[in-house]
Design a protein around this motif. Structure first.
Motif, PDB file in Angstrom:
ATOM      1  N   LEU A  15       0.840  -1.195   0.000  1.00  0.00           N
ATOM      2  CA  LEU A  15       0.000   0.000   0.000  1.00  0.00           C
ATOM      3  C   LEU A  15       0.877   1.249   0.000  1.00  0.00           C
ATOM      4  O   LEU A  15       1.740   1.425   0.864  1.00  0.00           O
ATOM      5  N   LEU A  16       0.655   2.112  -0.991  1.00  0.00           N
ATOM      6  CA  LEU A  16       1.325   3.409  -1.000  1.00  0.00           C
ATOM      7  C   LEU A  16       0.529   4.416  -0.178  1.00  0.00           C
ATOM      8  O   LEU A  16       1.067   5.091   0.692  1.00  0.00           O
ATOM      9  N   PHE A  17      -0.761   4.540  -0.491  1.00  0.00           N
ATOM     10  CA  PHE A  17      -1.617   5.432   0.276  1.00  0.00           C
ATOM     11  C   PHE A  17      -3.064   4.989   0.122  1.00  0.00           C
ATOM     12  O   PHE A  17      -3.425   4.288  -0.823  1.00  0.00           O
ATOM     13  N   LYS A  18      -3.889   5.397   1.100  1.00  0.00           N
ATOM     14  CA  LYS A  18      -5.280   4.961   1.125  1.00  0.00           C
ATOM     15  C   LYS A  18      -6.187   6.127   1.497  1.00  0.00           C
ATOM     16  O   LYS A  18      -5.949   6.841   2.479  1.00  0.00           O
ATOM     17  N   ASN A  19      -7.223   6.322   0.684  1.00  0.00           N
ATOM     18  CA  ASN A  19      -8.264   7.328   0.952  1.00  0.00           C
ATOM     19  C   ASN A  19      -7.688   8.726   1.213  1.00  0.00           C
ATOM     20  O   ASN A  19      -8.038   9.399   2.188  1.00  0.00           O
TER      21      ASN A  19
END
Length: 646
Positions: A15-19
């Motif tokens: 995961l790089l970034f979420k939401n």
């Protein structure tokens, strides 16, 4: 307004970034922060529309086309410099050709009231309006101004791009982007290939830029002077700070302290729950409570700390033998590359323990002098190294000396001595080698990774003279801070070739500027050097104003009488430039009147039928082009006539 809505992205299963959510307002200056690998470049790719998010969207109006400068881009090397820069406006040639075609069509028609005729007039009006918006007649002059700001000189404009290094070609890519003047500018490490003077020019240009800017950079000074907002990508989340970069660092440290306190408190609570579950897991009377605690554990949103512990990363250089008082004594150094003279009769003297910066524009001989000191290339002149000098040299191709079959850890472990051995993993982490990275073989590392590893290896080796050529090129801000702190504590002699203002600030006590095949010394750090450069620049004759009074520090390169003659010529050229500008303004007003008439065929039917309006349009456009050409010649002559005081 541009809106980033609930953007999520994974890369290679991680995961790089979420939401992620944030808005970009008009004329905002946003610094995008986060350690290497956090996803900053991926986020820019998504905003630019070149990478699809796994979920979420970027919403912007259809008339906004982001301009995106990637860290590495390919340039067509068949063109010359000016043609490649102007290539971004090739669509204007198509519009002009279409306009010429329509103008010819309408000049031979007489059905003035037909729908077909009116459609032609509407299209002509639209094309004229679009060309006026882009101010096509001024584009070449604007391109030359931007290229000069980025370090090119007038004689470079007709040279083929293939004659230039990759770094100079990237400057052309940046120039192309600035010429387009997009409403949203996305810049990923724009200063990687720029020297200090070009960086300062870009800084001033972006301060006055009419659109919004999102900037990824390891240049702290640039970020501080430009950004009014900092968005940090960390652990897959976005943290939005409405402050400059340095203020963001302070607030982030406060947040980190609060996070550590929350982490400790949560860990204590989790341990208590886990102990309860473990203690009563097999008691039937406690089954309901145990099940409740298990569900509670599953629902807890765990507080995560930054995996990179910055507090423990520090090191000092190993002890090295003392050297003689003189570290370098260079006299009459002259160097040619083929027929090209790079250095002529240069003299440099460096005392033991000094920290010296080699500064100046790219191509002026800084790296060449470093290679001469390291005995890498032939030259004419005399060079003496001091008694018992143990030289450690970092160059851009130093990684070629690494053993490809060793791992990252083995490369450093084989040479580390003393207490520093206990800190090897922390030091490697400081230079972006984390987790499984330390077990990678050298032969599979990227060029940037090899350069960083070579720097760590050099810093582990006992020396009393460090010669560093652009050591910060592949480092993030934290790594640069760690390296700078170690160099400040270093007892030996240091010579650094660098364009990184923040890195050099307070680090060196003397700057040697390479310019016009010679050198000039400044007894101070980079801030002192830049202040002196600004003082000299502000004392020049700019825009027709008379040059300020000479100071005692005026150079004796040209006589007082010669200076006065040059100033007299400069005033004359300025008057001619002013006349050109007045003439251009008058001609453009006349052209606007003609365009208005062309847009009203019913009211100007006679002139349209006779073709007089079209002739007037062509004549005025030609005159404007001619006067602009004269204006460019005069401004170039003015540059050449500026009085010299350095």
């Amino acid at each position: 307004m541009i809106s980033v809505n609930n953007i999520s992205k994974e890369f290679r299963g991680e995961l790089l970034f979420k939401n992620i959510n944030f808005n970009i307002s008009k004329k905002e200056r946003i610094g995008l922060a986060g350690k290497n690998g956090a996803g900053k470049s991926s986020l820019l790719n998504i905003i630019a529309g070149e990478l699809a998010p796994d979920s979420g969207s970027v919403v912007m109006s259809s008339d906004i086309k982001p301009g995106y400068l990637k860290q590495e881009m390919l340039t067509d090397t068949h063109n010359n410099v000016i043609d490649e820069a102007l290539k971004v406006f090739s669509f204007l040639d198509e519009k002009q050709n279409r306009l010429d075609e329509l103008t010819h069509q309408i000049s031979i028609r007489e059905d003035y009231e037909s729908n077909a005729y009116l459609k032609l007039v509407d299209e002509i009006d639209t094309l004229n309006h679009e060309l006026m918006l882009y101010d096509a007649g001024k584009l070449r002059g604007k391109a030359e101004i931007i290229l000069k700001g980025l370090g090119f000189v007038a004689s470079d404009f007709q040279r083929k791009l293939k004659e230039f290094s990759h770094g100079w070609r990237m400057r052309v890519e940046l120039a192309k982007l600035l010429l387009q003047n997009p409403q949203l500018l996305l810049l990923d490490e724009p200063t990687n290939h720029l020297d200090i003077e070009s960086i300062q020019w870009l800084e001033d240009y972006l301060k006055n830029y009419n659109g919004s800017v999102i900037l990824v950079s390891h240049d702290r000074t640039l970020l501080d002077k430009l950004s009014t907002r900092t968005i940090e990508i960390n652990q897959g989340r976005a943290y939005d700070y409405k402050v400059t970069y340095s203020e963001y660092i302070r607030l982030r440290e406060e947040r980190q302290e609060q996070l550590e306190a929350s982490f400790s408190n949560q860990q204590r609570q989790l341990r208590e729950i886990e102990r309860f579950v473990e203690r009563f897991r097999y008691k039937a009377s406690k089954a309901k409570q145990v099940q409740s605690r298990v569900k509670q554990l599953d629902k807890v949103e765990r507080v995560e700390l930054d995996k990179r512990d910055t507090k423990s990363i520090h090191f000092s250089f190993p002890e090295a033998p003392a050297s003689g008082k003189i570290a370098v004594d260079a006299k009459k150094i002259t160097k040619y590359y083929g027929d090209k003279l790079v250095l002529q009769d240069v003299e440099i003297h460096i005392i033991r323990g000094e920290k010296v910066a080699f500064v100046g524009k790219n191509g002026e001989g800084k790296s060449t002098m470093a290679k001469i000191i390291n005995d890498n290339i032939d030259f004419s002149g005399e060079l003496k190294m001091g008694h018992n000098v143990v030289l450690g040299y970092y160059s851009q191709d130093i990684w070629e000396m690494l053993d490809p079959d060793l791992s990252v850890l083995e490369t450093i472990d084989n040479i580390a001595i003393g207490d520093i051995r206990t800190k090897i993993k922390s030091i490697l982490g400081a230079f972006l080698f984390q987790g499984d990275d330390i077990d990678k073989k050298v032969k599979i590392l990227s060029g940037g990774e090899k350069s960083r590893l070579a720097l760590v290896k050099l810093l582990m080796t006992p020396t009393n003279f460090l010669l560093l050529d652009e050591p910060t090129n592949h480092l993030d801000i934290l790594s640069k801070d760690i390296l700078k702190d170690a160099l400040l504590q270093y007892k030996g002699t240091v010579v650094i070739v660098s364009h990184d203002r923040d890195f050099l600030m307070g680090l060196t006590n003397r700057c040697i500027e390479f310019k016009d095949k010679g050198v000039k010394e400044y007894l101070g750090d980079i801030q002192y050097f830049l202040e002196k450069k600004r003082e000299r620049s502000s004392s020049r004759n700019i825009g027709g104003a008379e040059k300020s009074k000479s100071t005692n520090k005026t150079s004796n390169k040209i006589s007082w009488e010669k200076k006065k003659e040059i100033e007299k010529q400069a005033r004359k050229i300025n008057r001619e430039i002013s006349l050109c500008e007045q003439q251009i303004e008058k001609l453009e007003d006349e052209l606007s009147e003609v365009n208005l008439k062309l847009a009203d065929p019913e009211g100007n039917a006679a002139e349209l039928k006779s073709g007089e309006l079209f002739k007037a349009h062509d004549n005025l456009s030609s005159k404007i082009t001619e006067v602009y050409a004269s204006w460019e010649v005069l401004t170039n002559r003015l540059d050449e006539k500026q009085p010299i005081d350095d």
